[in-house]
Write a protein that holds these residues in place. Structure first.
Motif, short mmCIF file in Angstrom:
data_model
loop_
_atom_site.label_atom_id
_atom_site.label_comp_id
_atom_site.label_asym_id
_atom_site.label_seq_id
_atom_site.Cartn_x
_atom_site.Cartn_y
_atom_site.Cartn_z
N MET A 19 0.91 -1.22 -0.12
CA MET A 19 0.02 0.03 0.14
C MET A 19 0.82 1.40 -0.05
O MET A 19 1.71 1.34 0.86
CB MET A 19 -1.10 0.05 1.09
CG MET A 19 -1.54 1.13 1.54
SD MET A 19 -2.97 0.97 2.81
CE MET A 19 -4.39 1.27 2.04
N ALA A 20 0.77 2.16 -0.90
CA ALA A 20 1.50 3.34 -1.15
C ALA A 20 1.05 4.19 0.10
O ALA A 20 -0.17 4.63 0.04
CB ALA A 20 1.30 4.06 -2.58
N ARG A 21 1.90 4.88 0.51
CA ARG A 21 1.73 6.07 1.44
C ARG A 21 1.76 7.53 0.74
O ARG A 21 2.64 7.62 0.03
CB ARG A 21 2.76 6.14 2.60
CG ARG A 21 2.43 4.87 3.45
CD ARG A 21 3.32 4.91 4.63
NE ARG A 21 3.05 5.44 5.79
CZ ARG A 21 3.27 5.73 6.79
NH1 ARG A 21 4.49 5.20 7.29
NH2 ARG A 21 2.73 6.30 7.70
N HIS A 22 0.93 8.14 1.14
CA HIS A 22 0.80 9.46 0.65
C HIS A 22 1.87 10.49 1.42
O HIS A 22 1.57 10.89 2.28
CB HIS A 22 -0.85 10.11 0.56
CG HIS A 22 -0.81 11.46 -0.06
ND1 HIS A 22 -0.45 11.83 -1.38
CD2 HIS A 22 -1.33 12.66 0.38
CE1 HIS A 22 -0.74 12.92 -1.89
NE2 HIS A 22 -1.20 13.70 -0.62
N ASP A 23 2.70 11.10 0.72
CA ASP A 23 3.56 12.05 1.27
C ASP A 23 3.14 13.50 1.31
O ASP A 23 2.95 14.14 0.48
CB ASP A 23 5.09 11.98 0.62
CG ASP A 23 5.93 12.72 1.39
OD1 ASP A 23 5.73 13.37 2.33
OD2 ASP A 23 6.90 13.24 0.55
N ARG A 24 2.83 13.70 2.71
CA ARG A 24 2.10 15.05 2.81
C ARG A 24 3.00 16.14 3.03
O ARG A 24 2.79 17.39 3.34
CB ARG A 24 1.08 15.19 3.75
CG ARG A 24 -0.07 14.15 3.34
CD ARG A 24 -1.06 14.12 4.54
NE ARG A 24 -1.96 15.47 4.22
CZ ARG A 24 -2.96 15.58 4.67
NH1 ARG A 24 -3.77 14.63 4.83
NH2 ARG A 24 -3.68 16.58 4.50
#
Length: 64
Positions: free
Chosen positions: A1-6
Motif C-alpha cells: 500500500m502506497a503512503r501519501h507524502d504530505r
C-alpha cells in the motif's frame, strides 16, 4: 500500500492565507488605534478580536 507524502503540501491554501493575513492586519490596526485613543488594553483586545472576526467573515465572502 502506497503512503501519501504530505510533507510537500502547504499547511494552508493561498485563499485561506490571504484571508487570515488581511484579518490579522485589520485586527492589529484596530487594536493599536483603540489603545492609542486612551482605551484600556482589554478594550483594545476586544476591539481587535471583533475586527478580526468581522474582517475574516467579510473577506471570505468577497474572495471567491
Amino acid at each position: 500500500m502506497a503512503r501519501h507524502d504530505r510533507s510537500q503540501e502547504p499547511l494552508l491554501r493561498l485563499r485561506s492565507a490571504v484571508v487570515f493575513l488581511i484579518g490579522i492586519q485589520t485586527a492589529a490596526a484596530a487594536g493599536i488605534l483603540t489603545f492609542a485613543a486612551s482605551s484600556p488594553l482589554p478594550t483594545s483586545a476586544l476591539a481587535a478580536g471583533a475586527a478580526f472576526g468581522a474582517t475574516v467573515a467579510f473577506t471570505r465572502s468577497v474572495i471567491g
